[in-house]
Motif scaffolding. Sequence first.
Motif, PDB file in Angstrom:
ATOM      1  N   PRO B   7       0.758  -1.191  -0.047  1.00  0.00           N
ATOM      2  CA  PRO B   7      -0.008   0.122  -0.011  1.00  0.00           C
ATOM      3  C   PRO B   7       0.875   1.253   0.081  1.00  0.00           C
ATOM      4  O   PRO B   7       1.977   1.136   0.626  1.00  0.00           O
ATOM      5  N   LEU B  12      -1.335   5.084   4.029  1.00  0.00           N
ATOM      6  CA  LEU B  12      -1.194   4.677   5.104  1.00  0.00           C
ATOM      7  C   LEU B  12      -1.126   5.818   6.427  1.00  0.00           C
ATOM      8  O   LEU B  12      -1.734   5.706   7.362  1.00  0.00           O
ATOM      9  N   ILE B  28      -6.725  -1.011   7.944  1.00  0.00           N
ATOM     10  CA  ILE B  28      -5.692  -1.164   6.653  1.00  0.00           C
ATOM     11  C   ILE B  28      -5.558  -2.260   6.439  1.00  0.00           C
ATOM     12  O   ILE B  28      -5.419  -2.745   5.148  1.00  0.00           O
ATOM     13  N   LEU B  31      -8.331  -3.111   3.910  1.00  0.00           N
ATOM     14  CA  LEU B  31      -8.189  -2.666   2.546  1.00  0.00           C
ATOM     15  C   LEU B  31      -6.931  -3.417   1.834  1.00  0.00           C
ATOM     16  O   LEU B  31      -7.089  -3.675   0.668  1.00  0.00           O
ATOM     17  N   GLU B  32      -5.866  -3.794   2.594  1.00  0.00           N
ATOM     18  CA  GLU B  32      -4.780  -4.610   1.945  1.00  0.00           C
ATOM     19  C   GLU B  32      -5.374  -5.996   1.467  1.00  0.00           C
ATOM     20  O   GLU B  32      -4.914  -6.307   0.423  1.00  0.00           O
TER      21      GLU B  32
END
Lengths: 112, 339
Positions: B7, B12, B28, B31-32
């Motif tokens: 990312p 981030l 996070i 999303l990853e």
Amino acid sequence: MRRIEKDSLGEFEQMVLLAALRLGDEAYAVTMRREIERRTGRSVSRGAVYITLDRLEKKGYLTSYLADSTAERGGRAKRYYQVRPVGEAALKDSWSAMRKMWEGLEPVIRKI
Amino acid sequence: MKKTPSPPNIALFLLRLTLPDDVKESVIGDLEEEMAALSGWNSLRARLWFLRHAIVISGYYFVDRRLRRTPRRYITSLGYEYSLWFLLGIAGLALLIACANLANLMLAQASVREREIAVRLALGASRGRLIRQLLAESLMLAVIGTVVGAFVAQGLSRFLVSFIRQQGRSLFLDLSPDWRLLAFLAGLAVFTCILFGLTPAFRATRTTPGAVLKAGGRGLTASRERFGLRRMLVVSQVSLSLILLVGALLFARSLQKIMSIDPGFKQDGGLIVICLKALACVMFACLIVAAGSCGQPPAGAVEPALDATLKDFKNPEELRALFNKDKDAPRLILLLSPT
């Protein structure tokens, strides 16, 4: 039950809670959003899901725990959500309110 | 499976900045995970996808937090709060300068009275007695200064506020003295008195009377090192004043600039509209342009316009009617759309 009346669930809040109920042990933000999109056919913003989850957790309708930090997530844990009994009661309340409002109206709607 | 793209750092950073601590890492991670599932996308496209969603999510959190934590009527006063803290800092600096000045004068006074003190010491006065006397003198000075200052400040602040007040716009500030302020002033006076009154007192009584009486006729050149503290005080005083002076000049310049800028719209009364859909945002913008082009100012009472924006976009005519209803309505309209 009376307590919840003055703080009734919004439509999206209901959807999120229902998605959590449907998914059971697999309920985390990604799957919940997919579930809502798949069933309703609407596109759902990730941000909306996250802040709604936060709000529901702060209100005490949901509880969450961290688990499953897989490699594809960059080693970051998933936050799984579970509906608490208070949340189930709130859902039931919203549903019964809706059902009472719908009672006898189905033919009228069909005419339009 | 091929290597997953990492990312983008800026995404981030943004997420870590805006999200609450307890959900940061899981969001996070989500999303990853979704980015990794985007099969057939090249790395750049996937990273851009990540960035776009990071921006949207942090936008949601930002707006949510703002709406929830800040009552609407306080939003406008936020700007004032910061400048008031700044003013407090300036007042503190001015006070420091005054204290340094006072201490300097007291040191000078003590060195002038060195002879008198030496004579009293020689006649048998105890050191504690002399310190008590000097301390009493400085306390007297501090109390008189505080009382006079409190009265002068009352009058002056009223004058200052009437100076800020513009025609047609009155400013109400509660200027009645309260006990916290008075207690603070009294405490400060006592503190200053002890801090800056004791030093000269100790200095004056430390020297042996014989040396002072002998040196009395020979001028002041012999006692050069004694003025170290005084010189330090003068230096700090001058440097602090310089900071204040430069700051004040800069502020005067920026004030002058701000007053002479023509922003191109009426500055009082602004409306910020957060549209949840990009399409609604565009429609709203078109409406404003349309209202502006037919000679009417793009105007609308804040609350009805907001309601109409967020709820009903099927009826632009109605919205337009709302727009032209109020002559004093906002002229600056900011449109924000998170999607």
